[in-house]
Design a protein around this motif. Structure first.
Motif, PDB file in Angstrom:
ATOM      1  N   MET A  86       0.912  -1.261  -0.080  1.00  0.00           N
ATOM      2  CA  MET A  86      -0.073  -0.093  -0.036  1.00  0.00           C
ATOM      3  C   MET A  86       0.803   1.137   0.060  1.00  0.00           C
ATOM      4  O   MET A  86       0.870   2.152  -0.664  1.00  0.00           O
ATOM      5  CB  MET A  86      -0.764  -0.105   1.178  1.00  0.00           C
ATOM      6  CG  MET A  86      -2.145   0.933   1.123  1.00  0.00           C
ATOM      7  SD  MET A  86      -3.369   0.506  -0.091  1.00  0.00           S
ATOM      8  CE  MET A  86      -4.543  -0.715   0.690  1.00  0.00           C
ATOM      9  N   ALA A  87       1.940   1.215   0.740  1.00  0.00           N
ATOM     10  CA  ALA A  87       2.801   2.237   0.852  1.00  0.00           C
ATOM     11  C   ALA A  87       3.663   2.600  -0.444  1.00  0.00           C
ATOM     12  O   ALA A  87       3.737   3.854  -0.977  1.00  0.00           O
ATOM     13  CB  ALA A  87       3.975   2.271   1.697  1.00  0.00           C
ATOM     14  N   SER A  88       3.971   1.528  -1.085  1.00  0.00           N
ATOM     15  CA  SER A  88       4.413   1.648  -2.613  1.00  0.00           C
ATOM     16  C   SER A  88       3.225   2.115  -3.654  1.00  0.00           C
ATOM     17  O   SER A  88       3.668   2.952  -4.458  1.00  0.00           O
ATOM     18  CB  SER A  88       4.862   0.301  -3.100  1.00  0.00           C
ATOM     19  OG  SER A  88       5.259   0.398  -4.245  1.00  0.00           O
ATOM     20  N   THR A  89       2.119   1.911  -3.510  1.00  0.00           N
ATOM     21  CA  THR A  89       1.059   2.503  -4.125  1.00  0.00           C
ATOM     22  C   THR A  89       0.848   4.064  -3.950  1.00  0.00           C
ATOM     23  O   THR A  89       0.836   4.919  -4.932  1.00  0.00           O
ATOM     24  CB  THR A  89      -0.278   1.793  -4.168  1.00  0.00           C
ATOM     25  OG1 THR A  89      -0.230   0.330  -4.263  1.00  0.00           O
ATOM     26  CG2 THR A  89      -1.359   2.437  -4.846  1.00  0.00           C
ATOM     27  N   ALA A  90       0.940   4.487  -2.877  1.00  0.00           N
ATOM     28  CA  ALA A  90       0.801   5.888  -2.271  1.00  0.00           C
ATOM     29  C   ALA A  90       1.863   6.607  -2.846  1.00  0.00           C
ATOM     30  O   ALA A  90       1.792   7.839  -3.104  1.00  0.00           O
ATOM     31  CB  ALA A  90       0.586   5.900  -0.707  1.00  0.00           C
ATOM     32  N   ALA A  91       3.145   5.978  -2.928  1.00  0.00           N
ATOM     33  CA  ALA A  91       4.314   6.709  -3.414  1.00  0.00           C
ATOM     34  C   ALA A  91       4.290   7.207  -4.574  1.00  0.00           C
ATOM     35  O   ALA A  91       5.182   8.016  -4.844  1.00  0.00           O
ATOM     36  CB  ALA A  91       5.576   5.729  -2.984  1.00  0.00           C
ATOM     37  N   ALA A  92       3.442   6.911  -5.614  1.00  0.00           N
ATOM     38  CA  ALA A  92       3.099   7.045  -6.904  1.00  0.00           C
ATOM     39  C   ALA A  92       2.962   8.651  -7.121  1.00  0.00           C
ATOM     40  O   ALA A  92       3.253   9.308  -7.901  1.00  0.00           O
ATOM     41  CB  ALA A  92       2.144   6.370  -7.634  1.00  0.00           C
ATOM     42  N   ASN A  93       2.432   9.223  -5.805  1.00  0.00           N
ATOM     43  CA  ASN A  93       2.276  10.778  -5.768  1.00  0.00           C
ATOM     44  C   ASN A  93       3.571  11.462  -5.696  1.00  0.00           C
ATOM     45  O   ASN A  93       3.384  12.770  -5.614  1.00  0.00           O
ATOM     46  CB  ASN A  93       1.226  11.216  -4.873  1.00  0.00           C
ATOM     47  CG  ASN A  93       1.449  10.969  -3.417  1.00  0.00           C
ATOM     48  OD1 ASN A  93       2.693  10.368  -2.858  1.00  0.00           O
ATOM     49  ND2 ASN A  93       0.289  10.648  -2.564  1.00  0.00           N
ATOM     50  N   GLY A  94       4.661  10.937  -5.506  1.00  0.00           N
ATOM     51  CA  GLY A  94       5.831  11.712  -5.201  1.00  0.00           C
ATOM     52  C   GLY A  94       6.254  12.123  -4.048  1.00  0.00           C
ATOM     53  O   GLY A  94       7.342  12.838  -3.685  1.00  0.00           O
ATOM     54  N   GLN A  95       5.345  11.867  -2.858  1.00  0.00           N
ATOM     55  CA  GLN A  95       5.746  12.342  -1.468  1.00  0.00           C
ATOM     56  C   GLN A  95       6.376  11.064  -0.759  1.00  0.00           C
ATOM     57  O   GLN A  95       6.534   9.904  -1.069  1.00  0.00           O
ATOM     58  CB  GLN A  95       4.439  12.566  -0.846  1.00  0.00           C
ATOM     59  CG  GLN A  95       3.557  13.614  -1.462  1.00  0.00           C
ATOM     60  CD  GLN A  95       4.096  14.803  -1.169  1.00  0.00           C
ATOM     61  OE1 GLN A  95       4.643  15.340   0.007  1.00  0.00           O
ATOM     62  NE2 GLN A  95       4.465  15.696  -2.346  1.00  0.00           N
TER      63      GLN A  95
END
Length: 213
Positions: A86-95
């Motif tokens: 899930m963290a890897s998915t969220a990281a797509a926003n560049g944060q």
């Protein structure tokens, strides 16, 4: 320590595995996370100060960062989730993003101006401990803002299932997760109780926590 003190309600490994499995398709089912994220972000509009560095505790697919960036002077949202997928998915926003357990936060005291949690903290076993750690991660006069499911969530459905099970089997068994009651959350945050299924909670380390509709 009593048995009640050490009781494990949620198997955190299983919670992580569930989130890992949900991560690839989270974008197709994130409508509730997005709605609550917008409501939490709206709370910042009435606060006359900026929060340059924020922590999204239990970030799911990054919905909270999308609602926060550009508001209240927020420049960076550090995203943390129990699930590496899930963290890897969220990281797509560049944060900045990391896998971290809400019950064992890896952040130094005073790291953030704002800590936000969007529909995640009801899955922890030690809610008071998680809130203490979130408070420690805040700078003096920082802001804590969270939404979590409460004891009245799906009340009608649960009552119907209990009545049907009792009629068919003559007994009852747990059919849903034991969400924290409003009185429990009030005790944790020292705020007023509410009958609503889920509410947002705001707290500042230097002030008495309050509850927002």
């Amino acid at each position: 320590m009593t048995d009640a003190d050490s009781m494990t309600v949620f198997d955190r490994r299983v919670v992580r595995l569930h989130r890992d499995r949900a991560a690839p398709a989270i974008a197709a089912h994130d409508f509730l996370f997005k709605e609550v994220a917008e409501r939490l972000a709206d709370r910042l509009e009435i606060i006359r100060r900026s929060f340059p560095r924020a922590l999204d505790l239990g970030c799911h697919g990054g919905e909270m960062a999308g609602a926060l960036l550009g508001k209240a002077g927020i420049e960076t949202v550090v995203q943390a989730d129990l699930s590496p997928a899930m963290a890897s998915t969220a990281a797509a926003n560049g944060q900045p993003t990391l896998a971290a357990d809400e019950e064992l936060l890896p952040f130094a005291p005073g790291s953030f101006d704002l800590v936000v949690s969007n529909l995640s903290l009801h899955w922890v076993n030690d809610l008071p401990g998680a809130l203490i750690q979130a408070r420690q991660a805040l700078k003096p006069d920082g802001l804590f803002l969270a939404a979590l499911l409460g004891g009245e969530t799906l009340f009608e459905l649960r009552r119907s299932l209990f009545e049907a099970e009792q009629e068919v089997t003559g007994g009852l068994s747990p059919g849903s997760a034991p969400w924290p009651a409003c009185a429990t959350r009030r005790a944790c945050c020292n705020g007023p109780a509410s009958p609503c299924p889920w509410r947002t909670w705001t707290a500042s380390p230097s002030a008495t926590p309050t509850q927002s509709a």
